[in-house]
Write a protein that holds these residues in place. Sequence first.
Motif, PDB file in Angstrom:
ATOM      1  N   LEU A  36       8.044  -0.692   2.135  1.00  0.00           N
ATOM      2  CA  LEU A  36       9.498  -0.661   2.326  1.00  0.00           C
ATOM      3  C   LEU A  36       9.883   0.161   3.544  1.00  0.00           C
ATOM      4  O   LEU A  36      10.941  -0.033   4.133  1.00  0.00           O
ATOM      5  N   GLU A  37       9.008   1.086   3.936  1.00  0.00           N
ATOM      6  CA  GLU A  37       9.275   1.916   5.110  1.00  0.00           C
ATOM      7  C   GLU A  37       8.799   1.266   6.395  1.00  0.00           C
ATOM      8  O   GLU A  37       8.904   1.838   7.467  1.00  0.00           O
ATOM      9  N   GLY A  38       8.211   0.062   6.321  1.00  0.00           N
ATOM     10  CA  GLY A  38       7.761  -0.644   7.513  1.00  0.00           C
ATOM     11  C   GLY A  38       6.330  -0.348   7.930  1.00  0.00           C
ATOM     12  O   GLY A  38       5.900  -0.780   8.996  1.00  0.00           O
ATOM     13  N   GLU A  39       5.578   0.386   7.122  1.00  0.00           N
ATOM     14  CA  GLU A  39       4.178   0.667   7.448  1.00  0.00           C
ATOM     15  C   GLU A  39       3.322  -0.543   7.078  1.00  0.00           C
ATOM     16  O   GLU A  39       3.532  -1.162   6.039  1.00  0.00           O
ATOM     17  N   PRO A  40       2.330  -0.893   7.904  1.00  0.00           N
ATOM     18  CA  PRO A  40       1.461  -2.009   7.559  1.00  0.00           C
ATOM     19  C   PRO A  40       0.524  -1.630   6.404  1.00  0.00           C
ATOM     20  O   PRO A  40       0.054  -0.500   6.321  1.00  0.00           O
ATOM     21  N   VAL A  41       0.266  -2.574   5.516  1.00  0.00           N
ATOM     22  CA  VAL A  41      -0.648  -2.361   4.393  1.00  0.00           C
ATOM     23  C   VAL A  41      -1.806  -3.344   4.529  1.00  0.00           C
ATOM     24  O   VAL A  41      -1.599  -4.545   4.710  1.00  0.00           O
ATOM     25  N   TRP A  42      -3.011  -2.813   4.439  1.00  0.00           N
ATOM     26  CA  TRP A  42      -4.231  -3.607   4.533  1.00  0.00           C
ATOM     27  C   TRP A  42      -4.952  -3.505   3.202  1.00  0.00           C
ATOM     28  O   TRP A  42      -4.852  -2.500   2.507  1.00  0.00           O
ATOM     29  N   GLY A  43      -5.697  -4.536   2.839  1.00  0.00           N
ATOM     30  CA  GLY A  43      -6.381  -4.515   1.555  1.00  0.00           C
ATOM     31  C   GLY A  43      -7.691  -5.280   1.588  1.00  0.00           C
ATOM     32  O   GLY A  43      -7.921  -6.123   2.453  1.00  0.00           O
ATOM     33  N   ALA A  44      -8.550  -4.967   0.628  1.00  0.00           N
ATOM     34  CA  ALA A  44      -9.816  -5.667   0.431  1.00  0.00           C
ATOM     35  C   ALA A  44     -10.016  -5.802  -1.068  1.00  0.00           C
ATOM     36  O   ALA A  44      -9.738  -4.872  -1.825  1.00  0.00           O
ATOM     37  N   ARG A  51      -8.738  -2.505  -3.117  1.00  0.00           N
ATOM     38  CA  ARG A  51      -8.473  -1.229  -2.454  1.00  0.00           C
ATOM     39  C   ARG A  51      -7.524  -1.503  -1.303  1.00  0.00           C
ATOM     40  O   ARG A  51      -7.652  -2.505  -0.597  1.00  0.00           O
ATOM     41  N   VAL A  52      -6.553  -0.617  -1.108  1.00  0.00           N
ATOM     42  CA  VAL A  52      -5.563  -0.767  -0.048  1.00  0.00           C
ATOM     43  C   VAL A  52      -5.484   0.507   0.772  1.00  0.00           C
ATOM     44  O   VAL A  52      -5.874   1.584   0.314  1.00  0.00           O
ATOM     45  N   ALA A  53      -4.961   0.375   1.981  1.00  0.00           N
ATOM     46  CA  ALA A  53      -4.722   1.529   2.848  1.00  0.00           C
ATOM     47  C   ALA A  53      -3.523   1.204   3.722  1.00  0.00           C
ATOM     48  O   ALA A  53      -3.331   0.054   4.129  1.00  0.00           O
ATOM     49  N   ARG A  54      -2.729   2.226   3.982  1.00  0.00           N
ATOM     50  CA  ARG A  54      -1.586   2.067   4.882  1.00  0.00           C
ATOM     51  C   ARG A  54      -2.043   2.374   6.294  1.00  0.00           C
ATOM     52  O   ARG A  54      -2.751   3.342   6.535  1.00  0.00           O
ATOM     53  N   GLY A  55      -1.627   1.540   7.219  1.00  0.00           N
ATOM     54  CA  GLY A  55      -1.935   1.775   8.619  1.00  0.00           C
ATOM     55  C   GLY A  55      -0.923   2.715   9.233  1.00  0.00           C
ATOM     56  O   GLY A  55       0.124   3.008   8.646  1.00  0.00           O
TER      57      GLY A  55
END
Length: 78
Positions: A36-44, A51-55
């Motif tokens: 919601l804050e515009g950060e990219p989210v990546w996942g595997a 598992r996810v991580a914010r870029g």
Amino acid sequence: MKPRTVCDIRELPSLRALSAWARKHGTRVRYLGPTLEGEPVWGAARGTVTRVARGSGPDPRPLPLVWSSPLQHGSAHR
């Protein structure tokens, strides 16, 4: 009846940690979308485990916000 894991989703501290987890589990990292804050989210994902991580930085694929009034298309009742 034995409990069954439906999904296990956890956030990792960095994209580097996510990439290492993906390599270890034989899967690939995919872009999932922005927070919601515009950060990219990546996942595997592997089976029921994700598992996810914010870029850092802005979302690399921002979607334009588009809205059109139903009145502009002549669908209003007269």
